[in-house]
Write a protein that holds these residues in place. Structure first.
Motif, PDB file in Angstrom:
ATOM      1  N   TRP A  12     -78.465 -72.889  48.656  1.00 31.05           N
ATOM      2  CA  TRP A  12     -79.353 -74.046  48.800  1.00 31.05           C
ATOM      3  C   TRP A  12     -79.488 -74.797  47.476  1.00 31.05           C
ATOM      4  N   VAL A  13     -79.462 -74.040  46.382  1.00 33.36           N
ATOM      5  CA  VAL A  13     -79.550 -74.637  45.055  1.00 33.36           C
ATOM      6  C   VAL A  13     -78.482 -74.009  44.164  1.00 33.36           C
ATOM      7  N   ARG A  14     -78.096 -74.743  43.141  1.00 36.79           N
ATOM      8  CA  ARG A  14     -77.167 -74.201  42.151  1.00 36.79           C
ATOM      9  C   ARG A  14     -77.620 -74.653  40.771  1.00 36.79           C
ATOM     10  N   ARG A  15     -77.274 -73.861  39.776  1.00 42.21           N
ATOM     11  CA  ARG A  15     -77.697 -74.157  38.415  1.00 42.21           C
ATOM     12  C   ARG A  15     -76.894 -75.317  37.842  1.00 42.21           C
ATOM     13  N   ARG A  16     -77.590 -76.153  37.079  1.00 38.52           N
ATOM     14  CA  ARG A  16     -76.912 -77.187  36.311  1.00 38.52           C
ATOM     15  C   ARG A  16     -76.546 -76.617  34.941  1.00 38.52           C
ATOM     16  N   ALA A  17     -75.601 -77.237  34.295  1.00 40.22           N
ATOM     17  CA  ALA A  17     -75.171 -76.753  32.979  1.00 40.22           C
ATOM     18  C   ALA A  17     -76.215 -77.088  31.926  1.00 40.22           C
ATOM     19  N   ALA A  18     -76.356 -76.213  30.960  1.00 41.31           N
ATOM     20  CA  ALA A  18     -77.086 -76.456  29.706  1.00 41.31           C
ATOM     21  C   ALA A  18     -78.589 -76.241  29.760  1.00 41.31           C
ATOM     22  N   ASN A  19     -79.204 -76.229  30.918  1.00 43.16           N
ATOM     23  CA  ASN A  19     -80.653 -75.984  30.936  1.00 43.16           C
ATOM     24  C   ASN A  19     -81.057 -75.282  32.230  1.00 43.16           C
ATOM     25  N   ARG A  20     -82.356 -75.214  32.483  1.00 49.36           N
ATOM     26  CA  ARG A  20     -82.876 -74.482  33.646  1.00 49.36           C
ATOM     27  C   ARG A  20     -82.916 -75.325  34.911  1.00 49.36           C
ATOM     28  N   ALA A  21     -82.447 -76.559  34.835  1.00 50.21           N
ATOM     29  CA  ALA A  21     -82.517 -77.443  35.999  1.00 50.21           C
ATOM     30  C   ALA A  21     -81.637 -76.925  37.136  1.00 50.21           C
ATOM     31  N   LEU A  22     -82.077 -77.185  38.350  1.00 44.13           N
ATOM     32  CA  LEU A  22     -81.332 -76.804  39.539  1.00 44.13           C
ATOM     33  C   LEU A  22     -80.953 -78.050  40.332  1.00 44.13           C
ATOM     34  N   GLU A  23     -79.843 -77.957  41.031  1.00 40.14           N
ATOM     35  CA  GLU A  23     -79.409 -79.030  41.929  1.00 40.14           C
ATOM     36  C   GLU A  23     -79.517 -78.531  43.360  1.00 40.14           C
ATOM     37  N   VAL A  24     -80.174 -79.296  44.209  1.00 38.75           N
ATOM     38  CA  VAL A  24     -80.241 -78.963  45.622  1.00 38.75           C
ATOM     39  C   VAL A  24     -78.938 -79.423  46.272  1.00 38.75           C
ATOM     40  N   THR A  25     -78.238 -78.513  46.917  1.00 42.18           N
ATOM     41  CA  THR A  25     -76.945 -78.823  47.521  1.00 42.18           C
ATOM     42  C   THR A  25     -77.144 -79.538  48.862  1.00 42.18           C
ATOM     43  N   PRO A  26     -76.081 -80.149  49.404  1.00 44.64           N
ATOM     44  CA  PRO A  26     -76.200 -80.738  50.747  1.00 44.64           C
ATOM     45  C   PRO A  26     -76.675 -79.713  51.784  1.00 44.64           C
ATOM     46  N   LYS A  27     -76.154 -78.493  51.691  1.00 42.76           N
ATOM     47  CA  LYS A  27     -76.613 -77.434  52.586  1.00 42.76           C
ATOM     48  C   LYS A  27     -78.092 -77.153  52.364  1.00 42.76           C
ATOM     49  N   GLY A  28     -78.512 -77.200  51.086  1.00 47.82           N
ATOM     50  CA  GLY A  28     -79.898 -76.931  50.748  1.00 47.82           C
ATOM     51  C   GLY A  28     -80.850 -77.974  51.306  1.00 47.82           C
ATOM     52  N   HIS A  29     -80.460 -79.234  51.283  1.00 51.87           N
ATOM     53  CA  HIS A  29     -81.316 -80.287  51.836  1.00 51.87           C
ATOM     54  C   HIS A  29     -81.616 -80.004  53.310  1.00 51.87           C
ATOM     55  N   THR A  30     -80.584 -79.619  54.048  1.00 55.41           N
ATOM     56  CA  THR A  30     -80.761 -79.316  55.472  1.00 55.41           C
ATOM     57  C   THR A  30     -81.603 -78.063  55.665  1.00 55.41           C
ATOM     58  N   ALA A  31     -81.302 -77.017  54.881  1.00 54.90           N
ATOM     59  CA  ALA A  31     -81.996 -75.737  55.043  1.00 54.90           C
ATOM     60  C   ALA A  31     -83.459 -75.820  54.622  1.00 54.90           C
TER      61      ALA A  31
END
Length: 232
Positions: free
Chosen positions: A202-221
């Protein structure tokens, strides 16, 4: 028993412009520092400290400590209702000073990890959703997973049957969010939600910091599971 003197004391505490401005700034549910409240009231931090002490004394606000920081929030929904009523009588126009809190990085503000649990707008939205469905109850600096919530989270695969039994850490606790200044879920439960979101993609880590990206699958879930919609 309510006395005339008690009513007058509360009214006097609210009826000072700087204190009224600080109370109005807290009406959106966030917890703010003394410096932030001094800024919205256009007063010095030293003056703000004396005003905040008065508001604490009469029970209108409470202080929440997190690390080396002290955050101030309204003491109860009853206080918010009182202030809202005053705003309506004062003219019906609600003016809340804009207070910017937390990181300027939009990705960090949207979703990030806080140790091993979800934070940022995503973490707070999940906490709100869990409260709305009666799965979690948050009261001040305490929180609990309800029986209904435990069953639902087991059924969803977020919680394993034996999770937390061998852990000494709190099972469910509120953690004041750095940017939103409202609680997200920490403890064993918060870690389980974060782990599930990661494992399910649903989420994956972004490079360089603690930020997360919500994936397309994550938006639906996230919409299907918690009823929340994340900004794309």
């Amino acid at each position: 028993m309510v006395t005339a003197n008690g009513m007058a004391e509360v009214a006097a505490a609210v009826g000072e412009p700087a204190r009224a401005a600080m109370l109005a700034a807290l009406m959106d549910g966030r917890a703010l520092t003394a410096s932030e409240l001094a800024e919205v009231a256009a007063i010095t931090p030293q003056t703000a400290s004396s005003h905040l002490a008065r508001l604490i004394l009469v029970g209108l606000i409470v202080v929440e400590k997190q690390g080396r920081h002290r955050y101030h929030r309204l003491a109860s929904p009853a206080v918010a209702h009182m202030i809202e009523g005053i705003m309506q009588i004062a003219g019906g126009i609600e003016v809340r000073p804009l207070v910017r809190t937390g990181p300027r990085d939009l990705a960090m503000r949207a979703a990030r990890t806080c140790y091993d649990h979800l934070a940022g707008q995503l973490g707070v939205d999940i906490a709100d959703a869990l409260q709305a469905r009666g799965a979690v109850e948050i009261d001040g600096d305490g929180a609990r997973l309800t029986d209904t919530g435990r069953t639902w989270m087991h059924d969803m695969g977020i919680l394993k049957p034996d999770i937390g039994k061998q852990s000494s850490r709190p099972f469910c606790r509120p953690c004041l969010d750095w940017s939103e200044r409202r609680p997200h879920i920490a403890g064993v439960l918060g870690a389980a939600i974060c782990t599930h979101a990661m494992e399910q993609g649903w989420v994956r880590r972004r490079a360089a910091n603690r930020a997360l990206e919500v994936t397309p699958k994550g938006h639906t879930a996230l919409k299907a599971t918690f009823g929340i919609t994340c900004a794309r």
